[in-house]
Design an enzyme around this catalytic site. Structure first.
Site, PDB file in Angstrom:
ATOM      1  CB  ILE A 200      -0.919   0.020   1.252  1.00 45.73           C
ATOM      2  CG1 ILE A 200      -1.816  -1.211   1.274  1.00 45.73           C
ATOM      3  CG2 ILE A 200      -1.734   1.316   1.314  1.00 45.73           C
ATOM      4  CD1 ILE A 200      -2.628  -1.361   2.561  1.00 45.73           C
TER       5      ILE A 200
ATOM      6  NE  ARG B  88       4.716  -8.964  19.164  1.00 48.68           N
ATOM      7  CZ  ARG B  88       3.433  -9.285  19.121  1.00 48.68           C
ATOM      8  NH1 ARG B  88       2.947 -10.070  18.183  1.00 48.68           N
ATOM      9  NH2 ARG B  88       2.594  -8.817  20.024  1.00 48.68           N
ATOM     10  CB  VAL B  89       5.509 -14.594  15.665  1.00 47.89           C
ATOM     11  CG1 VAL B  89       4.836 -15.677  16.497  1.00 47.89           C
ATOM     12  CG2 VAL B  89       5.107 -14.710  14.214  1.00 47.89           C
TER      13      VAL B  89
ATOM     14  NE  ARG C 264      -8.558  -4.251  21.999  1.00 46.67           N
ATOM     15  CZ  ARG C 264      -8.531  -5.547  21.688  1.00 46.67           C
ATOM     16  NH1 ARG C 264      -9.645  -6.251  21.692  1.00 46.67           N
ATOM     17  NH2 ARG C 264      -7.393  -6.138  21.398  1.00 46.67           N
TER      18      ARG C 264
ATOM     19  CB  SER D 160      -0.463   3.433  30.672  1.00 47.19           C
ATOM     20  OG  SER D 160      -0.953   3.213  29.361  1.00 47.19           O
TER      21      SER D 160
ATOM     22  CD  GLU E 296      -3.178  -6.074  19.297  1.00 48.35           C
ATOM     23  OE1 GLU E 296      -3.956  -6.178  20.247  1.00 48.35           O
ATOM     24  OE2 GLU E 296      -1.959  -5.846  19.432  1.00 48.35           O
TER      25      GLU E 296
HETATM   26  P1  0O2 Z   1       3.710  -6.949  23.514  1.00 49.00           P
HETATM   27  O1  0O2 Z   1       3.944  -7.934  22.444  1.00 49.00           O
HETATM   28  O2  0O2 Z   1       4.718  -7.027  24.609  1.00 49.00           O
HETATM   29  O3  0O2 Z   1       3.480  -5.566  23.004  1.00 49.00           O
HETATM   30  P2  0O2 Z   1      -3.883  -6.222  27.695  1.00 49.00           P
HETATM   31  O4  0O2 Z   1      -4.942  -6.806  28.539  1.00 49.00           O
HETATM   32  O5  0O2 Z   1      -3.866  -4.691  27.682  1.00 49.00           O
HETATM   33  O6  0O2 Z   1      -2.511  -6.783  27.918  1.00 49.00           O
HETATM   34  P3  0O2 Z   1      -5.439  -6.951  25.349  1.00 49.00           P
HETATM   35  O7  0O2 Z   1      -6.704  -6.752  26.070  1.00 49.00           O
HETATM   36  O8  0O2 Z   1      -5.198  -8.293  24.735  1.00 49.00           O
HETATM   37  O9  0O2 Z   1      -4.164  -6.644  26.206  1.00 49.00           O
HETATM   38  O10 0O2 Z   1      -5.407  -5.950  24.168  1.00 49.00           O
HETATM   39  P4  0O2 Z   1      -4.995  -4.437  23.981  1.00 49.00           P
HETATM   40  O11 0O2 Z   1      -4.797  -3.734  25.275  1.00 49.00           O
HETATM   41  O12 0O2 Z   1      -5.932  -3.855  22.996  1.00 49.00           O
HETATM   42  O13 0O2 Z   1      -3.612  -4.604  23.232  1.00 49.00           O
HETATM   43  C1  0O2 Z   1      -2.523  -5.191  23.809  1.00 49.00           C
HETATM   44  C2  0O2 Z   1      -1.267  -4.642  23.183  1.00 49.00           C
HETATM   45  O14 0O2 Z   1      -1.380  -3.225  22.979  1.00 49.00           O
HETATM   46  C3  0O2 Z   1      -0.107  -4.811  24.097  1.00 49.00           C
HETATM   47  O15 0O2 Z   1       0.488  -6.040  23.849  1.00 49.00           O
HETATM   48  C4  0O2 Z   1       0.817  -3.674  23.711  1.00 49.00           C
HETATM   49  O16 0O2 Z   1       1.528  -3.961  22.529  1.00 49.00           O
HETATM   50  C5  0O2 Z   1      -0.176  -2.583  23.419  1.00 49.00           C
HETATM   51  N1  0O2 Z   1      -0.504  -1.843  24.636  1.00 49.00           N
HETATM   52  C6  0O2 Z   1      -1.675  -1.845  25.300  1.00 49.00           C
HETATM   53  N2  0O2 Z   1      -1.614  -1.039  26.379  1.00 49.00           N
HETATM   54  C7  0O2 Z   1      -0.376  -0.513  26.407  1.00 49.00           C
HETATM   55  C8  0O2 Z   1       0.298   0.404  27.282  1.00 49.00           C
HETATM   56  O17 0O2 Z   1      -0.254   0.907  28.282  1.00 49.00           O
HETATM   57  N3  0O2 Z   1       1.583   0.703  26.973  1.00 49.00           N
HETATM   58  C9  0O2 Z   1       2.221   0.175  25.880  1.00 49.00           C
HETATM   59  N4  0O2 Z   1       3.485   0.527  25.672  1.00 49.00           N
HETATM   60  N5  0O2 Z   1       1.620  -0.716  25.066  1.00 49.00           N
HETATM   61  C10 0O2 Z   1       0.344  -1.031  25.309  1.00 49.00           C
HETATM   62  P5  0O2 Z   1       1.263  -6.835  25.005  1.00 49.00           P
HETATM   63  O18 0O2 Z   1       0.472  -7.983  25.440  1.00 49.00           O
HETATM   64  O19 0O2 Z   1       1.767  -5.899  26.027  1.00 49.00           O
HETATM   65  O20 0O2 Z   1       2.408  -7.480  24.173  1.00 49.00           O
END
Ligand code: 0O2
Ligand code: 0O2
Length: 210
Positions: free
Chosen positions: A25, A44-45, A104, A113, A138
């Site tokens: 794109i 990434r996985v 979302r 945060s 995602e």
């Molecule tokens: P990674 O791979 O370490 O980034 P949650 O309950 O918030 O953990 P949920 O409900 O599955 O997760 O979904 P959400 O909150 O829509 O999306 C999760 C991912 O969004 C996180 O992945 C982060 O990559 C990002 N994210 C969400 N909230 C924050 C935040 O407060 N700060 C930062 N830096 N990133 C955020 P993971 O699981 O952390 O994995």
């Protein structure tokens, strides 16, 4: 005992395929000399250690990961301007090579945060030797400023195992507000910036021709 290699193979394939599609794109916009709403794409996985941590934190049984962990495959689309996010979301909504399961909007409603980003969960078909497999992916869509903040906050979270001290949390919230203002300021001079970038792109194209 899960065979992670086999389990994660379709997720790896989905990430690689979607990276190519999303970078495509960007390339099409660049070739047509239009402002590209996509600055860069990463993917990434989720590493196994993060999968195990998150499964524990969210009480997800390991045999329910496919259905309940939406970010085993993750793509990130980074834009220059907040307005580009809407353009990218519209492009994603208009495609027919996957189905949107959930959106979302953490931009209208930022996380406590200070995190801002637009998340879309897709159901993406991967062709495997056992036939088609639908997997969840995602997409995170955010500006360069939102990305800068999220990367810094993520590393601090890692350092403090999710328990960031209050004084740093406060600083991060202030930094999130500053990133928000930066996005607003950049939006105000968006047309100027885009024009300048188009001049640079045209010059580069001309340079390539000679
Ligand atoms: P990674 O791979 O370490 O980034 P949650 O309950 O918030 O953990 P949920 O409900 O599955 O997760 O979904 P959400 O909150 O829509 O999306 C999760 C991912 O969004 C996180 O992945 C982060 O990559 C990002 N994210 C969400 N909230 C924050 C935040 O407060 N700060 C930062 N830096 N990133 C955020 P993971 O699981 O952390 O994995
Ligand atoms: P291009 O043509 O420069 O976009 P890969 O498998 O290497 O294609 P992967 O594994 O996702 O992609 O790599 P990575 O390291 O996550 O980075 C993906 C792309 O995003 C790389 O470009 C990086 O140069 C680019 N990138 C990462 N951070 C930034 C940034 O802050 N600003 C800009 N402008 N680009 C960034 P490619 O894939 O090499 O190709």
């Amino acid at each position: 005992m899960k065979n992670w290699d086999i389990f994660l193979t379709p997720y790896k394939q989905a990430v690689e395929e979607l990276k190519i599609k999303l970078k495509g794109i960007r390339e099409q916009y660049q070739k047509s000399s239009k402002h590209t709403p996509i600055e860069f794409v990463t993917g990434r996985v989720k590493p196994i250690s993060s999968i195990l941590d998150k499964a524990k934190r969210k009480n997800i049984p390991l045999d329910r990961l496919e259905e309940e962990m939406q970010d085993l495959a993750g793509l990130r689309i980074v834009t220059q301007f907040v307005e580009d996010i809407e353009t990218v979301v519209e492009i994603i909504r208009s495609r027919n090579d996957f189905v949107i399961v959930e959106e979302r909007d953490y931009i209208i409603e930022k996380k406590p945060s200070g995190y801002r980003s637009y998340h879309i969960v897709l159901q993406y078909p991967v062709q495997t030797i056992e036939g088609e497999k639908q997997i969840l992916v995602e997409l995170q869509i955010r500006t360069l400023a939102m990305n800068f903040w999220a990367i810094i906050e993520h590393s601090l979270n890692y350092k403090y195992s999710g328990e960031i001290p209050d004084y740093i949390k406060m600083r991060l919230q202030r930094a999130a507000e500053a990133a928000f203002r930066l996005d607003e300021e950049m939006s105000l001079i968006r047309d100027e910036v885009r024009e300048a970038q188009q001049i640079i792109t045209r010059k580069q194209e001309q340079g390539r021709k000679f």
